[in-house]
Design a protein around this motif. Structure first.
Motif, mmCIF file in Angstrom:
data_model
loop_
_atom_site.group_PDB
_atom_site.id
_atom_site.type_symbol
_atom_site.label_atom_id
_atom_site.label_comp_id
_atom_site.label_asym_id
_atom_site.label_seq_id
_atom_site.Cartn_x
_atom_site.Cartn_y
_atom_site.Cartn_z
ATOM 1 N N LEU A 1 -23.915 -35.249 20.816
ATOM 2 C CA LEU A 1 -22.696 -35.866 20.288
ATOM 3 C C LEU A 1 -21.528 -34.896 20.401
ATOM 4 N N TRP A 2 -20.463 -35.334 21.039
ATOM 5 C CA TRP A 2 -19.192 -34.615 21.033
ATOM 6 C C TRP A 2 -18.290 -35.341 20.049
ATOM 7 N N VAL A 3 -17.802 -34.639 19.049
ATOM 8 C CA VAL A 3 -17.077 -35.278 17.954
ATOM 9 C C VAL A 3 -15.650 -34.754 17.890
ATOM 10 N N ASP A 4 -14.698 -35.636 18.165
ATOM 11 C CA ASP A 4 -13.280 -35.324 17.980
ATOM 12 C C ASP A 4 -12.865 -35.905 16.640
ATOM 13 N N ALA A 5 -12.780 -35.022 15.645
ATOM 14 C CA ALA A 5 -12.429 -35.443 14.288
ATOM 15 C C ALA A 5 -11.213 -34.663 13.768
ATOM 16 N N GLY A 6 -10.371 -34.231 14.685
ATOM 17 C CA GLY A 6 -9.182 -33.494 14.286
ATOM 18 C C GLY A 6 -9.468 -32.099 13.789
ATOM 19 N N GLU A 7 -10.572 -31.523 14.227
ATOM 20 C CA GLU A 7 -11.001 -30.208 13.735
ATOM 21 C C GLU A 7 -10.377 -29.108 14.578
ATOM 22 N N ALA A 8 -9.175 -28.694 14.194
ATOM 23 C CA ALA A 8 -8.442 -27.668 14.937
ATOM 24 C C ALA A 8 -8.262 -26.409 14.097
ATOM 25 N N GLU A 9 -9.164 -26.209 13.113
ATOM 26 C CA GLU A 9 -9.175 -24.985 12.307
ATOM 27 C C GLU A 9 -10.582 -24.402 12.359
ATOM 28 N N ALA A 10 -10.645 -23.076 12.344
ATOM 29 C CA ALA A 10 -11.934 -22.395 12.505
ATOM 30 C C ALA A 10 -12.949 -22.818 11.455
ATOM 31 N N VAL A 11 -12.522 -22.962 10.196
ATOM 32 C CA VAL A 11 -13.470 -23.261 9.127
ATOM 33 C C VAL A 11 -14.143 -24.616 9.351
ATOM 34 N N ARG A 12 -13.412 -25.581 9.895
ATOM 35 C CA ARG A 12 -13.998 -26.909 10.133
ATOM 36 C C ARG A 12 -14.944 -26.890 11.326
ATOM 37 N N VAL A 13 -14.585 -26.131 12.352
ATOM 38 C CA VAL A 13 -15.496 -25.990 13.495
ATOM 39 C C VAL A 13 -16.786 -25.310 13.058
ATOM 40 N N GLU A 14 -16.657 -24.256 12.257
ATOM 41 C CA GLU A 14 -17.839 -23.540 11.768
ATOM 42 C C GLU A 14 -18.722 -24.450 10.924
#
Length: 232
Positions: free
Chosen positions: A84-97
């Motif tokens: 799954l590739w998920v584009d959920a507006g995660e453009a901050e390191a903490v959310r990617v982590e």
């Protein structure tokens, strides 16, 4: 060349994306399944061909509203081999982590959701993400540097031409060709505008590593036989 079906989620349903005009999106109507429930649409797509990945645009999460991670977790449980590739507006390191640690799926960092270059680069470096270079009718979205400097890109780069999504006008071949040259050994994925097998053949000739697909799968312009030929 990798073929990756796409589902766009809004309000608990899969919606029909067209030209990036999200306020006008409505629940999808598709011959692949009855209704627009995410799990049903995903099952219909996976019955069409043995796809190994699925791209999910969580439009509510991108807009800052509660997202669809619960549905994605159920989707991952039903199809454990599916990437799954998920584009959920995660453009901050903490959310990617957070997604890298707990799932579901792998974060797509979209240039249009980057607050600035520094935070966007921190997000890219926080996990095994894909970068989406987003282009609207007005041109590149997000920090100019992320579009201009290929050295900032991760291994996987998606070229998302929003004005071509669902429009039936064909991919932006000129832009894609230029980015493939600049990307070097990185994998470039095309998103937006694929109409038929001839478009896929032309993208393969350009050196595109993979293609995100939606409308052409639902309306039958890419039948199972054509899909199988490119997946082989």
């Amino acid at each position: 060349m990798k073929l990756i079906p796409v589902i766009d989620l809004m309000g608990g349903a899969v919606v029909h994306a067209r030209r990036g005009e999200r306020s006008a999106y409505r629940p999808i109507e598709t011959p692949l399944c009855a209704g627009s429930a995410p799990l049903d649409v995903a099952a219909g797509l996976l019955a069409l061909a043995p796809f190994t990945g699925l791209y999910v645009a969580d439009l509510d999460a991108i807009a800052g509203r509660p997202g669809h991670d619960a549905a994605l977790a159920e989707l991952a449980a039903r199809h454990p081999g599916l990437a799954l590739w998920v584009d959920a507006g995660e453009a901050e390191a903490v959310r990617v982590e957070r997604r890298a640690a707990a799932g579901p799926g792998r974060s797509v960092v979209g240039s249009e959701t980057m607050a600035d270059l520094a935070s966007g680069l921190a997000a890219i470096r926080a996990g095994a993400v894909a970068l989406s270079l987003d282009y609207g009718p007005e041109g590149p979205r997000g920090p100019a540097e992320i579009h201009a400097e290929a050295g900032l890109w991760p291994e996987a780069v998606i070229v998302m031409t929003l004005a071509r999504v669902g429009a039936g006008e064909g991919p932006d071949f000129a832009r894609l060709a230029g980015i493939v040259v600049r990307a070097g050994a990185r994998r470039v994925y095309a998103a937006g505008g694929v109409r038929h097998a001839d478009d896929l053949a032309r993208l393969a000739d350009l050196g595109i590593a993979g293609v995100l697909l939606a409308s052409a799968l639902h309306d039958g312009r890419l039948p199972a036989a054509a899909i199988a030929r490119f997946m082989a």
